[in-house]
Design a protein around this motif. Structure first.
Motif, PDB file in Angstrom:
ATOM      1  N   UNK A  79      59.875  53.391  13.513  1.00 39.99           N
ATOM      2  CA  UNK A  79      61.197  52.902  13.118  1.00 39.99           C
ATOM      3  C   UNK A  79      61.116  51.414  13.594  1.00 39.99           C
ATOM      4  N   UNK A  80      60.357  50.506  13.130  1.00 42.05           N
ATOM      5  CA  UNK A  80      60.440  49.374  13.239  1.00 42.05           C
ATOM      6  C   UNK A  80      61.941  48.544  12.597  1.00 42.05           C
ATOM      7  N   UNK A  81      62.528  47.712  12.752  1.00 42.28           N
ATOM      8  CA  UNK A  81      63.429  47.180  12.112  1.00 42.28           C
ATOM      9  C   UNK A  81      62.947  46.625  10.566  1.00 42.28           C
ATOM     10  N   UNK A  82      63.942  46.957   9.538  1.00 36.59           N
ATOM     11  CA  UNK A  82      63.208  46.409   8.352  1.00 36.59           C
ATOM     12  C   UNK A  82      64.239  46.027   7.482  1.00 36.59           C
ATOM     13  N   UNK A  83      63.998  45.036   6.531  1.00 37.40           N
ATOM     14  CA  UNK A  83      64.703  44.384   5.474  1.00 37.40           C
ATOM     15  C   UNK A  83      63.894  44.233   4.396  1.00 37.40           C
ATOM     16  N   UNK A  84      64.612  44.066   3.101  1.00 34.72           N
ATOM     17  CA  UNK A  84      63.956  43.522   1.811  1.00 34.72           C
ATOM     18  C   UNK A  84      64.471  42.025   1.822  1.00 34.72           C
ATOM     19  N   UNK A  85      63.539  41.411   1.262  1.00 33.84           N
ATOM     20  CA  UNK A  85      63.673  39.828   1.117  1.00 33.84           C
ATOM     21  C   UNK A  85      64.871  39.760  -0.033  1.00 33.84           C
ATOM     22  N   UNK A  86      65.770  38.992   0.320  1.00 38.51           N
ATOM     23  CA  UNK A  86      66.917  38.764  -0.754  1.00 38.51           C
ATOM     24  C   UNK A  86      67.896  39.411  -0.447  1.00 38.51           C
ATOM     25  N   UNK A  87      67.958  40.638   0.450  1.00 40.19           N
ATOM     26  CA  UNK A  87      69.176  41.367   1.072  1.00 40.19           C
ATOM     27  C   UNK A  87      69.390  41.013   2.370  1.00 40.19           C
ATOM     28  N   UNK A  88      70.751  41.128   2.807  1.00 44.50           N
ATOM     29  CA  UNK A  88      71.151  40.586   4.265  1.00 44.50           C
ATOM     30  C   UNK A  88      70.200  41.641   5.260  1.00 44.50           C
ATOM     31  N   UNK A  89      69.566  40.990   6.354  1.00 47.46           N
ATOM     32  CA  UNK A  89      70.053  39.605   6.717  1.00 47.46           C
ATOM     33  C   UNK A  89      69.042  38.527   6.253  1.00 47.46           C
ATOM     34  N   UNK A  90      67.921  39.019   5.133  1.00 48.70           N
ATOM     35  CA  UNK A  90      67.084  38.148   4.484  1.00 48.70           C
ATOM     36  C   UNK A  90      67.443  37.534   3.351  1.00 48.70           C
ATOM     37  N   UNK A  91      68.563  37.033   3.532  1.00 49.75           N
ATOM     38  CA  UNK A  91      69.262  36.055   2.358  1.00 49.75           C
ATOM     39  C   UNK A  91      70.063  35.062   2.805  1.00 49.75           C
ATOM     40  N   UNK A  92      69.673  33.768   2.298  1.00 50.44           N
ATOM     41  CA  UNK A  92      70.304  32.568   2.830  1.00 50.44           C
ATOM     42  C   UNK A  92      72.041  32.599   2.880  1.00 50.44           C
ATOM     43  N   UNK A 117      63.909  29.990   2.661  1.00 55.40           N
ATOM     44  CA  UNK A 117      65.505  29.984   3.369  1.00 55.40           C
ATOM     45  C   UNK A 117      65.602  31.372   3.531  1.00 55.40           C
ATOM     46  N   UNK A 118      65.240  32.479   2.580  1.00 48.86           N
ATOM     47  CA  UNK A 118      65.534  33.711   2.862  1.00 48.86           C
ATOM     48  C   UNK A 118      64.621  34.421   4.062  1.00 48.86           C
ATOM     49  N   UNK A 119      63.686  33.842   4.225  1.00 52.26           N
ATOM     50  CA  UNK A 119      62.891  34.491   5.508  1.00 52.26           C
ATOM     51  C   UNK A 119      63.429  33.676   6.581  1.00 52.26           C
ATOM     52  N   UNK A 120      63.942  32.668   6.452  1.00 52.04           N
ATOM     53  CA  UNK A 120      64.646  31.869   7.840  1.00 52.04           C
ATOM     54  C   UNK A 120      65.585  32.715   8.272  1.00 52.04           C
ATOM     55  N   UNK A 121      66.660  33.005   7.126  1.00 48.84           N
ATOM     56  CA  UNK A 121      67.811  33.721   7.499  1.00 48.84           C
ATOM     57  C   UNK A 121      67.577  34.863   8.264  1.00 48.84           C
ATOM     58  N   UNK A 122      66.400  35.630   7.976  1.00 48.22           N
ATOM     59  CA  UNK A 122      66.278  36.993   8.839  1.00 48.22           C
ATOM     60  C   UNK A 122      65.526  36.570  10.089  1.00 48.22           C
TER      61      UNK A 122
END
Length: 267
Positions: free
Chosen positions: A84-97, A139-144
């Motif tokens: 269960x690592x933390x996970x996100x998809x690029x372009x969706x919060x938190x990985x969206x500028x 920018x999206x990667x930076x947001x995450x």
């Protein structure tokens, strides 16, 4: 002997292009870090909706709108197997500028080139990851990253491992983000890539890196996470099947399940 996991720091950030990449290439390392109470974040670029499907009961999903959502479910099962690592998809919060509407980066697709490496398929959607402006992806990667404060970035080498254009895009973004944040960047050494030399032993570049300490080797027989990696890989049922100590891809390519995962520190 120094524990190679220490090099990743206390909050490593793994960038992957499609569901299944996290398990095949880095699953044992992710599981080992989590076992050692090191929080891990995985950012996945696409839903893998253009992936080829292994022959069998799920084959009818290939080329349909159902494949992407199905692979999202497979990814959830795989992440559960890894711990269960933390996970996100690029372009969706938190990985969206901030200030930008959420978007779905689509799978760019690929074809095999004459040199044995993957290349762009030629019919990628305008919404595809590989065609997205690099500064937008960064920018999206930076947001995450601002949410997790990563200690290191882990992703592909400049060739994207075996050449997939989505892998290359994630590499380019990961390198830029790591430089801006002033943290190390570790490139996954892909043993399946033509000419890597890792199936039979280290190639010259990897051997040099091993000598000067830039190459990390995570031995899953020592970390005790090979079984977790194998279960995570098995969760990606549309993409591969497990056969003993090997896995078989949709094109019937057979590879050993990696008992060692290699990472090259780029900077």
């Amino acid at each position: 002997m120094t524990d190679p996991l220490v090099a990743f720091g206390d909050s490593p950030f793994f960038l992957h292009a499609h569901p299944d990449d996290e398990s095949i290439s880095t699953g044992g390392t992710i599981a080992a870090l989590l076992r050692n109470d090191v929080p891990v974040t995985i950012l996945t670029g696409t839903r893998g909706e253009r992936g080829e499907v292994v022959p069998g009961e799920l084959e009818s999903l290939e080329g349909t709108e159902l494949l992407g959502p199905h692979r999202v479910g497979e990814l959830a099962d795989a992440l559960g197997a890894l711990g269960e690592p933390a996970h996100a998809f690029l372009g969706a919060a938190p990985a969206r500028a901030s200030g930008r509407p959420e978007r779905v980066y689509s799978d760019s697709g690929m074809r095999w080139g004459a040199d044995g490496f993957a290349e762009a398929a030629g019919d990628a959607s305008p919404a595809s990851l590989s065609l997205a402006p690099l500064d937008v992806v960064v920018d999206d990667v930076l947001a995450a990253a601002f949410e997790t404060r990563p200690s290191a970035m882990v992703s592909y080498d400049a060739q994207g491992g075996y050449g997939h254009p989505d892998h290359v895009r994630m590499h380019d973004a990961g390198v830029e983000v790591a430089r801006r944040l002033g943290i190390p960047y570790f490139a996954i050494v892909e043993p399946r890539a033509p000419g890597s030399g890792l199936e039979a032993g280290m190639n010259d570049a990897a051997a040099d890196a091993r000598t000067d300490g830039a190459l990390l080797e995570v031995d899953l027989t020592q970390t005790g996470t090979l079984a977790q990696k194998t279960r995570a890989m098995a969760a990606h049922r549309t993409q591969l099947s497990i056969d003993g100590d090997t896995f078989v891809l949709s094109g019937v390519q057979r590879h050993p399940i990696g008992t060692v995962e290699w990472f090259l520190r780029v900077f």
